[in-house]
Design an enzyme around this catalytic site. Structure first.
Site, PDB file in Angstrom:
ATOM      1  N   ASN A  72       0.802  -1.223   0.000  1.00 56.06           N
ATOM      2  CA  ASN A  72       0.000   0.000   0.000  1.00 56.06           C
ATOM      3  C   ASN A  72       0.834   1.272   0.000  1.00 56.06           C
ATOM      4  OD1 ASN A  72       0.665  -1.079   2.552  1.00 56.06           O
ATOM      5  ND2 ASN A  72      -0.711   0.353   3.542  1.00 56.06           N
ATOM      6  N   SER A  99     -11.429  -4.515  -0.293  1.00 55.31           N
ATOM      7  CA  SER A  99     -12.128  -3.446   0.410  1.00 55.31           C
ATOM      8  C   SER A  99     -12.785  -2.530  -0.619  1.00 55.31           C
ATOM      9  CB  SER A  99     -11.128  -2.666   1.270  1.00 55.31           C
ATOM     10  OG  SER A  99     -11.770  -1.579   1.881  1.00 55.31           O
ATOM     11  N   ALA A 100     -14.091  -2.290  -0.453  1.00 60.12           N
ATOM     12  CA  ALA A 100     -14.854  -1.564  -1.486  1.00 60.12           C
ATOM     13  C   ALA A 100     -14.329  -0.153  -1.731  1.00 60.12           C
ATOM     14  CB  ALA A 100     -16.332  -1.506  -1.101  1.00 60.12           C
ATOM     15  N   HIS A 101     -13.945   0.555  -0.661  1.00 60.03           N
ATOM     16  CA  HIS A 101     -13.603   1.971  -0.880  1.00 60.03           C
ATOM     17  C   HIS A 101     -12.304   2.147  -1.661  1.00 60.03           C
ATOM     18  CE1 HIS A 101     -10.485   2.856   2.282  1.00 60.03           C
ATOM     19  NE2 HIS A 101     -10.981   1.770   2.813  1.00 60.03           N
ATOM     20  N   THR A 143     -27.520  -8.595  10.322  1.00 55.82           N
ATOM     21  CA  THR A 143     -28.279  -8.279   9.123  1.00 55.82           C
ATOM     22  C   THR A 143     -27.376  -7.598   8.093  1.00 55.82           C
ATOM     23  OG1 THR A 143     -30.238  -8.051  10.460  1.00 55.82           O
ATOM     24  CG2 THR A 143     -30.317  -7.042   8.279  1.00 55.82           C
ATOM     25  N   CYS A 186      -3.415   4.263   7.699  1.00 53.51           N
ATOM     26  CA  CYS A 186      -3.718   3.570   8.964  1.00 53.51           C
ATOM     27  C   CYS A 186      -2.718   3.952  10.042  1.00 53.51           C
ATOM     28  CB  CYS A 186      -3.673   2.063   8.780  1.00 53.51           C
ATOM     29  SG  CYS A 186      -3.800   1.500   7.102  1.00 53.51           S
TER      30      CYS A 186
HETATM   31  C1  LIG Z   1      -6.872  -0.167   2.818  1.00 52.87           C
HETATM   32  C2  LIG Z   1      -6.228  -1.480   3.000  1.00 52.87           C
HETATM   33  C3  LIG Z   1      -6.672  -2.348   3.985  1.00 52.87           C
HETATM   34  C4  LIG Z   1      -7.757  -1.974   4.954  1.00 52.87           C
HETATM   35  O1  LIG Z   1      -8.997  -1.863   4.374  1.00 52.87           O
HETATM   36  P1  LIG Z   1     -10.086  -0.912   5.067  1.00 52.87           P
HETATM   37  O2  LIG Z   1     -11.360  -1.336   4.452  1.00 52.87           O
HETATM   38  O3  LIG Z   1      -9.707   0.494   4.734  1.00 52.87           O
HETATM   39  O4  LIG Z   1     -10.010  -1.173   6.523  1.00 52.87           O
HETATM   40  C5  LIG Z   1      -6.057  -3.566   4.101  1.00 52.87           C
HETATM   41  N1  LIG Z   1      -5.049  -3.918   3.291  1.00 52.87           N
HETATM   42  C6  LIG Z   1      -4.585  -3.111   2.324  1.00 52.87           C
HETATM   43  C7  LIG Z   1      -3.464  -3.562   1.449  1.00 52.87           C
HETATM   44  C8  LIG Z   1      -5.153  -1.872   2.146  1.00 52.87           C
HETATM   45  O5  LIG Z   1      -4.681  -1.058   1.199  1.00 52.87           O
END
Ligand SMILES: *Cc1c(COP(=O)(O)O)cnc(C)c1O
Length: 264
Positions: free
Chosen positions: A35, A83-85, A124, A210
């Site tokens: 990341n 992760s969706a976002h 749910t 993070c």
């Molecule tokens: C963003 C990310 C996560 C965490 O996902 P979140 O939904 O933001 O908690 C985990 N692993 C990697 C490699 C990421 O880039």
């Protein structure tokens, strides 16, 4: 749990991985793309090493989804988390892919209770988030190839402009790397000071989102052998589908100005 180090490029040494995986190993877990520096790991090779000893392979593909194709069957990946976002979807929802195996892969429940989702996660379902994630994935599938080519061109344009500034070096290899990632160190400039100087104009990060609460230099850059000083002098760009050439040129000019100012 055994943690393996990485080399100067941020890549795991496959021979060391081979030595570390034993008949007792249950699971090998690796990111598809880091990341912070965007380096892409050799998933097929890692999966083969895990499987040779009967271990499963889990891949955290949160960073590479929508940008780098990941064929779970072809690569032999047993578990994938998303992760969706990270693919322009809503926050607060992700997915865990679990391959069908015989015997079945047993995953502990994340949340106990009613036994929803085959007992993996009770409660749910958050339908709006699920629909949003699905839509984001659909849009990614349609535009992934075009996005990848465009992002790589924008990223390379940013790097060309920044590399013209004295004392700016790239962290990690340019290839294999996520097409939208650039991580640079700026000699003699503190990353946090640079961030403050350009705040409001350019959104960049001095490490992982993070870890923003931590004043420590990036553990990723430290693991690659950078000094504390070099790690603190580093910033990371993450380009999005919505960035334009004009924004890239403006960002590069603002950063070059700020670097000159801070050095003075
Ligand atoms: C963003 C990310 C996560 C965490 O996902 P979140 O939904 O933001 O908690 C985990 N692993 C990697 C490699 C990421 O880039």
């Amino acid at each position: 749990m055994t943690y393996l180090g990485v080399d100067r490029e941020g890549l795991v040494d496959l021979d060391r991985l081979r030595d570390a995986v034993t008949d007792d190993t249950l699971l090998v877990s690796a990111m598809s793309a880091n990341n912070e520096i965007g380096v892409l790991h050799p998933l097929r090779e890692i999966a083969a090493i895990a499987h040779a000893k009967g271990a499963l392979f889990h891949c955290d593909a949160a960073q590479s989804a929508g940008l780098v194709r990941l064929d779970v069957k072809q690569l032999g990946v047993d578990l994938v988390s998303l992760s969706a976002h990270k693919i322009y979807g809503p926050k607060g929802i992700g997915a865990l892919y679990v391959a069908k195996r015989d015997p079945a892969i047993a995953v502990d429940a994340l949340i106990d209770g009613g036994g929803h989702e085959r007992g993996y996660r009770s409660g749910t379902l958050n339908v709006p988030a699920i629909v949003g994630f699905g839509k984001a994935a659909e849009l990614c599938r349609e535009s992934a190839d075009a996005d990848t080519a465009r992002l790589r061109a924008l990223r390379d344009r940013l790097w060309r402009a920044l590399s013209a500034v004295d004392g700016i070096g790239v962290n990690g290899p340019m290839d294999p790397r996520l097409p939208n990632n650039l991580n640079v160190r700026v000699a003699g400039v503190h990353g946090e000071s640079l961030l403050k100087a350009i705040a409001g104009d350019v959104a960049v990060s001095s490490g992982a989102a993070c870890a923003t609460a931590s004043a420590e230099p990036s553990h990723v850059l430290r693991a690659m052998g950078l000094s504390d000083e070099e790690a603190r002098a580093s910033i990371r760009f993450g380009l999005s589908r919505f960035n334009t050439e004009q924004e890239i040129d403006a960002a590069a000019a603002i950063i070059a100005d700020a670097v000159r100012h801070l050095r003075r």
